[in-house]
Design an enzyme around this catalytic site. Structure first.
Site, PDB file in Angstrom:
ATOM      1  N   HIS A 182      10.587 -19.960  -5.581  1.00  0.00           N
ATOM      2  CA  HIS A 182      10.735 -20.615  -6.887  1.00  0.00           C
ATOM      3  C   HIS A 182       9.429 -21.322  -7.269  1.00  0.00           C
ATOM      4  O   HIS A 182       8.969 -21.227  -8.414  1.00  0.00           O
ATOM      5  CB  HIS A 182      11.856 -21.661  -6.839  1.00  0.00           C
ATOM      6  CG  HIS A 182      13.235 -21.100  -6.702  1.00  0.00           C
ATOM      7  ND1 HIS A 182      14.161 -21.590  -5.809  1.00  0.00           N
ATOM      8  CD2 HIS A 182      13.857 -20.084  -7.362  1.00  0.00           C
ATOM      9  CE1 HIS A 182      15.298 -20.915  -5.923  1.00  0.00           C
ATOM     10  NE2 HIS A 182      15.137 -19.992  -6.858  1.00  0.00           N
TER      11      HIS A 182
ATOM     12  N   LYS B 219      29.423 -21.848  -9.806  1.00  0.00           N
ATOM     13  CA  LYS B 219      28.916 -21.440  -8.489  1.00  0.00           C
ATOM     14  C   LYS B 219      29.225 -22.517  -7.461  1.00  0.00           C
ATOM     15  O   LYS B 219      29.120 -23.696  -7.759  1.00  0.00           O
ATOM     16  CB  LYS B 219      27.399 -21.265  -8.546  1.00  0.00           C
ATOM     17  CG  LYS B 219      26.958 -19.916  -9.036  1.00  0.00           C
ATOM     18  CD  LYS B 219      25.495 -19.717  -8.678  1.00  0.00           C
ATOM     19  CE  LYS B 219      24.990 -18.361  -9.140  1.00  0.00           C
ATOM     20  NZ  LYS B 219      23.561 -18.183  -8.849  1.00  0.00           N
TER      21      LYS B 219
ATOM     22  N   ARG C 269      12.773 -10.083  -7.946  1.00  0.00           N
ATOM     23  CA  ARG C 269      12.437  -9.739  -6.569  1.00  0.00           C
ATOM     24  C   ARG C 269      12.574  -8.245  -6.317  1.00  0.00           C
ATOM     25  O   ARG C 269      11.619  -7.562  -6.042  1.00  0.00           O
ATOM     26  CB  ARG C 269      13.334 -10.505  -5.586  1.00  0.00           C
ATOM     27  CG  ARG C 269      12.884 -11.917  -5.355  1.00  0.00           C
ATOM     28  CD  ARG C 269      13.995 -12.764  -4.850  1.00  0.00           C
ATOM     29  NE  ARG C 269      15.077 -12.828  -5.822  1.00  0.00           N
ATOM     30  CZ  ARG C 269      16.135 -13.620  -5.709  1.00  0.00           C
ATOM     31  NH1 ARG C 269      16.280 -14.370  -4.661  1.00  0.00           N
ATOM     32  NH2 ARG C 269      17.045 -13.651  -6.651  1.00  0.00           N
TER      33      ARG C 269
ATOM     34  N   SER D  31      17.707 -18.572  -2.116  1.00  0.00           N
ATOM     35  CA  SER D  31      18.343 -19.823  -1.683  1.00  0.00           C
ATOM     36  C   SER D  31      19.466 -19.523  -0.700  1.00  0.00           C
ATOM     37  O   SER D  31      19.651 -20.237   0.284  1.00  0.00           O
ATOM     38  CB  SER D  31      18.904 -20.579  -2.893  1.00  0.00           C
ATOM     39  OG  SER D  31      17.884 -20.909  -3.788  1.00  0.00           O
TER      40      SER D  31
END
Ligand code: ADP
Length: 162
Positions: free
Chosen positions: A19, A43, A92, A130
């Site tokens: 990040h 979430k 990614r 994460s």
């Protein structure tokens, strides 16, 4: 309309070196990058929004061009309220693409002046998320290379490891 600002939204639960890489590279292009922590509670998060913001405030205190905020509700509404027009996102792998494509299309449809700009991950962070960091940390693995020192400390505290 402010063309010098980019909004970098995400969960950041927690903030990783991947990040930070995107945020800092964003600063090479924009005067200000706002790291916008999503306050949407769907979430299951490990850190509360307040905890994430606290960590981010410390991590960015050396750079006044990096700002930290939270937002509720629709991202585009927040972006428009900030008088910004650019959403910055990282990519990614191909697996990110489908979701990001949908999100960017949706946001652009809802609000035409808002554009999403993607930055490819630096190869050394391509595998980093994460969730992976939380998993490795929980199992007692060394996460020093993946997150800033402060985040590592806070993660270990959460897991009762020291
Ligand atoms: P979200 O829940 O919105 O996906 P994340 O905190 O997981 O929030 O990610 C925020 C943004 O950072 C997303 O655009 C994501 O693709 C990007 N990102 C996350 N990890 C990396 C990484 N290692 N390299 C590049 N971009 C990343």
């Amino acid at each position: 309309m402010n063309r010098h600002i980019a909004i970098y939204p995400g969960s950041f639960d927690p903030f990783t070196n991947g990040h930070m890489d995107i945020a800092r590279r964003g600063l090479e292009i924009f005067d200000t990058v706002v790291i916008a922590v999503s306050n949407n509670s769907e979430k299951n998060s490990l850190f509360s929004v307040a905890e994430r913001v606290d960590m981010l405030m410390t991590l960015t205190e050396d750079n006044p061009r990096l700002r930290v905020e939270t937002f509720d509700g629709l991202l585009v509404d927040y972006v428009v309220a900030k008088k910004a027009r650019v959403i910055l996102r990282g990519l990614r792998a191909v697996t990110d693409f489908e979701f990001e494509f949908q999100l960017a299309q949706m946001n652009h449809t809802v609000c035409e002046q808002v554009e999403t700009l993607f930055m490819m991950t630096s190869p050394k962070f391509a595998y980093l998320s994460s969730s992976i960091v939380k998993e490795v940390g929980r199992l007692g693995g060394d996460i020093s290379k993946f997150v800033p020192h402060l985040v590592k400390e806070e993660l270990l505290k959460k897991f009762g490891i020291n």
